[in-house]
Design a protein around this motif. Structure first.
Motif, PDB file in Angstrom:
ATOM      1  N   PHE A 246       0.684  -1.017  -0.460  1.00 36.44           N
ATOM      2  CA  PHE A 246      -0.242   0.579   0.040  1.00 36.44           C
ATOM      3  C   PHE A 246       0.987   0.940   0.542  1.00 36.44           C
ATOM      4  CE2 PHE A 246      -4.798  -1.192   0.858  1.00 36.44           C
ATOM      5  CZ  PHE A 246      -4.626  -3.087   0.872  1.00 36.44           C
ATOM      6  N   GLU A 247       0.482   2.075  -0.952  1.00 31.91           N
ATOM      7  CA  GLU A 247       1.323   3.548  -1.126  1.00 31.91           C
ATOM      8  C   GLU A 247       0.334   4.803  -0.915  1.00 31.91           C
ATOM      9  OE1 GLU A 247       4.171   2.358  -4.574  1.00 31.91           O
ATOM     10  OE2 GLU A 247       2.363   1.298  -4.688  1.00 31.91           O
ATOM     11  N   LEU A 248       1.148   5.018  -0.509  1.00 22.64           N
ATOM     12  CA  LEU A 248       1.029   6.922  -0.686  1.00 22.64           C
ATOM     13  C   LEU A 248      -0.022   7.027  -2.182  1.00 22.64           C
ATOM     14  CD1 LEU A 248       3.553   9.230   1.797  1.00 22.64           C
ATOM     15  CD2 LEU A 248       1.233   8.626   2.007  1.00 22.64           C
ATOM     16  N   PRO A 249      -0.513   7.986  -1.502  1.00 23.88           N
ATOM     17  CA  PRO A 249      -1.531   8.228  -2.659  1.00 23.88           C
ATOM     18  C   PRO A 249      -0.857   9.184  -3.971  1.00 23.88           C
ATOM     19  CG  PRO A 249      -2.137   9.468  -1.191  1.00 23.88           C
ATOM     20  CD  PRO A 249      -1.992   8.530  -0.939  1.00 23.88           C
ATOM     21  N   ASP A 250      -1.271   8.683  -5.371  1.00 21.39           N
ATOM     22  CA  ASP A 250      -0.497   9.942  -6.307  1.00 21.39           C
ATOM     23  C   ASP A 250      -1.085  11.168  -6.796  1.00 21.39           C
ATOM     24  OD1 ASP A 250      -2.060   9.130  -7.860  1.00 21.39           O
ATOM     25  OD2 ASP A 250      -0.536   7.533  -9.498  1.00 21.39           O
ATOM     26  N   GLU A 251      -0.761  11.799  -7.629  1.00 22.49           N
ATOM     27  CA  GLU A 251      -1.575  13.440  -7.662  1.00 22.49           C
ATOM     28  C   GLU A 251      -3.132  13.091  -7.894  1.00 22.49           C
ATOM     29  OE1 GLU A 251       0.692  16.617  -9.438  1.00 22.49           O
ATOM     30  OE2 GLU A 251      -1.193  16.929 -10.396  1.00 22.49           O
ATOM     31  N   PHE A 252      -3.048  12.556  -8.918  1.00 18.26           N
ATOM     32  CA  PHE A 252      -4.399  11.415  -9.594  1.00 18.26           C
ATOM     33  C   PHE A 252      -5.569  11.006  -8.230  1.00 18.26           C
ATOM     34  CE2 PHE A 252      -7.156   8.827 -11.306  1.00 18.26           C
ATOM     35  CZ  PHE A 252      -8.039   9.564 -12.245  1.00 18.26           C
ATOM     36  N   GLU A 253      -4.556  10.126  -7.620  1.00 18.72           N
ATOM     37  CA  GLU A 253      -5.939   9.111  -6.461  1.00 18.72           C
ATOM     38  C   GLU A 253      -6.020  10.375  -5.133  1.00 18.72           C
ATOM     39  OE1 GLU A 253      -3.013   5.910  -7.326  1.00 18.72           O
ATOM     40  OE2 GLU A 253      -2.785   6.643  -5.665  1.00 18.72           O
ATOM     41  N   ARG A 254      -4.692  12.145  -5.695  1.00 22.37           N
ATOM     42  CA  ARG A 254      -5.473  12.419  -4.060  1.00 22.37           C
ATOM     43  C   ARG A 254      -6.094  13.681  -4.427  1.00 22.37           C
ATOM     44  NH1 ARG A 254       0.413  13.023  -4.197  1.00 22.37           N
ATOM     45  NH2 ARG A 254       0.353  15.103  -4.977  1.00 22.37           N
ATOM     46  N   GLU A 255      -6.782  13.988  -6.065  1.00 17.82           N
ATOM     47  CA  GLU A 255      -7.635  14.068  -6.521  1.00 17.82           C
ATOM     48  C   GLU A 255      -8.647  14.292  -6.342  1.00 17.82           C
ATOM     49  OE1 GLU A 255      -6.673  16.283 -10.746  1.00 17.82           O
ATOM     50  OE2 GLU A 255      -8.765  16.669 -10.212  1.00 17.82           O
ATOM     51  N   LYS A 256      -8.683  12.236  -6.272  1.00 16.29           N
ATOM     52  CA  LYS A 256      -9.992  11.484  -5.906  1.00 16.29           C
ATOM     53  C   LYS A 256     -10.125  11.866  -4.426  1.00 16.29           C
ATOM     54  CE  LYS A 256     -10.939   8.603 -10.033  1.00 16.29           C
ATOM     55  NZ  LYS A 256     -11.254   9.884 -10.850  1.00 16.29           N
ATOM     56  N   LEU A 257      -9.461  11.298  -3.777  1.00 17.24           N
ATOM     57  CA  LEU A 257      -9.691  11.678  -2.237  1.00 17.24           C
ATOM     58  C   LEU A 257     -10.392  12.333  -1.843  1.00 17.24           C
ATOM     59  CD1 LEU A 257      -6.294   9.888  -1.108  1.00 17.24           C
ATOM     60  CD2 LEU A 257      -9.067   8.806  -0.533  1.00 17.24           C
ATOM     61  N   PHE A 258      -9.515  14.258  -2.690  1.00 16.85           N
ATOM     62  CA  PHE A 258     -10.689  15.063  -2.121  1.00 16.85           C
ATOM     63  C   PHE A 258     -11.972  15.275  -2.560  1.00 16.85           C
ATOM     64  CE2 PHE A 258      -5.794  16.874  -1.375  1.00 16.85           C
ATOM     65  CZ  PHE A 258      -6.232  17.751   0.534  1.00 16.85           C
ATOM     66  N   GLU A 259     -12.037  14.685  -3.570  1.00 16.87           N
ATOM     67  CA  GLU A 259     -13.193  14.867  -4.005  1.00 16.87           C
ATOM     68  C   GLU A 259     -14.362  13.987  -3.064  1.00 16.87           C
ATOM     69  OE1 GLU A 259     -12.975  15.822  -8.485  1.00 16.87           O
ATOM     70  OE2 GLU A 259     -13.660  13.731  -8.524  1.00 16.87           O
ATOM     71  N   PHE A 260     -13.601  12.874  -3.398  1.00  9.53           N
ATOM     72  CA  PHE A 260     -14.947  11.855  -2.405  1.00  9.53           C
ATOM     73  C   PHE A 260     -14.996  12.061  -0.526  1.00  9.53           C
ATOM     74  CE2 PHE A 260     -15.103   8.475   0.245  1.00  9.53           C
ATOM     75  CZ  PHE A 260     -15.501   7.685  -0.040  1.00  9.53           C
ATOM     76  N   TYR A 261     -14.362  12.906  -0.345  1.00 12.90           N
ATOM     77  CA  TYR A 261     -14.052  13.145   1.327  1.00 12.90           C
ATOM     78  C   TYR A 261     -14.773  14.161   0.902  1.00 12.90           C
ATOM     79  CZ  TYR A 261     -12.307   9.284   3.116  1.00 12.90           C
ATOM     80  OH  TYR A 261     -11.501   7.696   3.836  1.00 12.90           O
ATOM     81  N   PHE A 262     -15.207  14.876   0.291  1.00 13.80           N
ATOM     82  CA  PHE A 262     -15.843  16.214   0.323  1.00 13.80           C
ATOM     83  C   PHE A 262     -17.504  16.248  -0.906  1.00 13.80           C
ATOM     84  CE2 PHE A 262     -12.409  19.117   1.076  1.00 13.80           C
ATOM     85  CZ  PHE A 262     -12.695  19.667   2.010  1.00 13.80           C
ATOM     86  N   LYS A 263     -17.717  15.066  -0.982  1.00 16.36           N
ATOM     87  CA  LYS A 263     -18.551  15.284  -1.695  1.00 16.36           C
ATOM     88  C   LYS A 263     -19.878  15.003  -0.924  1.00 16.36           C
ATOM     89  CE  LYS A 263     -19.497   9.962  -2.482  1.00 16.36           C
ATOM     90  NZ  LYS A 263     -18.984   8.921  -1.341  1.00 16.36           N
ATOM     91  N   SER A 264     -19.955  15.117   0.275  1.00 17.91           N
ATOM     92  CA  SER A 264     -21.233  15.207   1.015  1.00 17.91           C
ATOM     93  C   SER A 264     -21.422  16.403   1.914  1.00 17.91           C
ATOM     94  CB  SER A 264     -21.810  13.561   2.797  1.00 17.91           C
ATOM     95  OG  SER A 264     -21.076  13.952   2.981  1.00 17.91           O
ATOM     96  N   VAL A 265     -20.757  17.211   1.690  1.00 18.48           N
ATOM     97  CA  VAL A 265     -20.204  18.633   2.058  1.00 18.48           C
ATOM     98  C   VAL A 265     -20.730  19.594   0.672  1.00 18.48           C
ATOM     99  CG1 VAL A 265     -18.954  20.204   3.379  1.00 18.48           C
ATOM    100  CG2 VAL A 265     -18.247  17.970   3.113  1.00 18.48           C
ATOM    101  N   LYS A 266     -21.852  20.513   1.576  1.00 18.47           N
ATOM    102  CA  LYS A 266     -22.510  21.075   0.577  1.00 18.47           C
ATOM    103  C   LYS A 266     -22.232  22.627   0.386  1.00 18.47           C
ATOM    104  CE  LYS A 266     -27.275  19.379   0.515  1.00 18.47           C
ATOM    105  NZ  LYS A 266     -26.810  18.979   1.780  1.00 18.47           N
ATOM    106  N   LYS A 267     -21.558  23.475   0.861  1.00 23.16           N
ATOM    107  CA  LYS A 267     -20.865  24.643   0.585  1.00 23.16           C
ATOM    108  C   LYS A 267     -19.571  24.842   0.447  1.00 23.16           C
ATOM    109  CE  LYS A 267     -24.280  26.373   3.996  1.00 23.16           C
ATOM    110  NZ  LYS A 267     -24.353  26.881   5.184  1.00 23.16           N
TER     111      LYS A 267
END
Ligand SMILES: Nc1ncnc2c1ncn2[C@@H]1O[C@H](COP(=O)(O)OP(=O)(O)OP(=O)(O)O)[C@@H](O)[C@H]1O
Ligand SMILES: [Mg+2]
Length: 337
Positions: free
Chosen positions: A254-275
């Protein structure tokens, strides 16, 4: 059979062996049920469950379909703490952000179990002993939980450091109890902080006892014949004995996320937040070196900050400060030994 169980129950009283008592008491109850002595069996069961903390005993209701009923959770003889925990989750593969290649690889472990019969017609078994290694916060534990949900097997969580540090002489007994337990059902068994038991046998600083424990563990792993999936997880893979590496059917890094994966992670964790007004691509560039777990914490922290400081939204400025803080914190983290 009955007389045998009763003898063992008496013996366990004399030896003050609660584990032995529970095992034999439940075996007797189970036999009585088979003989259609329901009333008697239930009376016996009530007596035990009233006396014992209910949490000591696997609850029938939750897991009844998957394994022999009423098996007591094994405990450390010396200190009496439970050697494992049973957990269930509600997670899916979509909760895991990793490269497609890695996800496909992990998914294939699940598929192996679904194709058990076909595989066995070729004389092959699914991969059942897997080693996960890599830096903290990259999804090792999360993946074990997801596999437990995907297969519908409860997670048996074993913290190796607790077992080993309890009292070295007891370690082998504890390991044996854990393996005896898991033979009784279908589980995803997570052996966490596994490096403690896997310490190199020629490590000069270690007591000779740990070497025996490693040998003993390897034997248990080799002779394991159950239907469960066993996952050992560590972030100190360099401490593992080479002999142990060979025992696993698969080893996954298991490795640290690369740039593409980090982008996906931010999107994923913010998906339920509105503002939220954010450039996820830029956030990915700002967060080099951070783990998936760091990113999930950054998102929580930004929501907390928005609420506590009465802000109307989460913007780039607010979150950049938090990322900065995490990057600084990362530099202060103790390095791997
Ligand atoms: N690949 C990932 N995708 C999505 N979320 C992740 C991922 N990895 C970690 N997380 C988040 O971080 C949390 C902690 O991760 P996890 O416990 O799986 O890390 P770990 O690799 O087991 O770390 P450690 O080595 O410290 O035990 C998870 O519950 C999840 O919220
Ligand atoms: Mg973990």
């Amino acid at each position: 059979m009955k007389s045998q169980y009763i003898k063992e129950i008496f013996r366990s009283f004399v030896q003050q062996d609660k584990q032995k008592f529970l095992e034999n008491a439940y075996a007797l109850i189970s036999d009585e049920k088979k003989l259609n002595h329901q009333l008697f069996a239930n009376e016996l069961k009530d007596i035990i469950e009233q006396a014992d903390n209910k949490l000591n005993v696997v609850q029938e209701v939750d897991y009844s379909k998957r394994y022999r009923k009423g098996i007591p959770i094994p405990r450390d003889n010396e200190k009496g703490f439970p050697l494992l925990e049973l957990k269930e989750f509600n997670l899916g593969w979509n909760d895991l952000i990793l490269s497609e290649v890695k996800k496909t690889h992990l998914h294939s472990i699940e598929k192996g179990f679904w194709n058990k019969e076909i595989l066995s017609s070729y004389g092959i078994k699914p991969k059942q002993k897997i080693l996960f290694y890599g830096v903290p916060g990259t999804g090792k534990t999360l993946t074990a939980k997801i596999l437990s949900c995907a297969l519908g097997y409860p997670l048996v969580y074993v913290r190796f450091d607790a077992i080993v540090s309890s009292y070295l002489g007891e370690t082998a007994t504890n390991l044996k109890k854990i393996f005896d337990f898991i033979e009784n059902g279908k589980w995803v068994v997570l052996l966490d902080e596994f490096d403690v038991v896997g310490k190199q046998r020629d490590d000069h600083y270690e007591h000779g006892e740990i070497k025996r424990v490693v040998n003993n563990f390897m034997q248990l792993l080799d002779s394991f014949n159950g239907e469960s999936l066993i996952i050992a997880a560590t972030n100190h893979e360099q401490l593992l004995d080479p002999g142990l590496w060979r025992r696993f059917d698969d080893i996954i890094h298991f490795e640290l996320p690369d740039e593409f994966e980090r982008e996906k992670l931010f999107e994923f964790y913010f998906k339920s937040v509105k503002k939220v007004k954010l450039d996820y691509h830029k956030l990915a560039k700002l967060s080099i070196g951070l783990s998936a777990s760091d990113i999930s914490q950054i998102v929580s922290e930004s929501i907390r900050k928005m609420i506590i400081e009465n802000k109307s939204e989460i913007n780039m400025e607010l979150i950049s400060d938090i990322i900065e803080m995490f990057l600084k914190r990362k530099k202060l983290e103790p390095k791997k030994i």
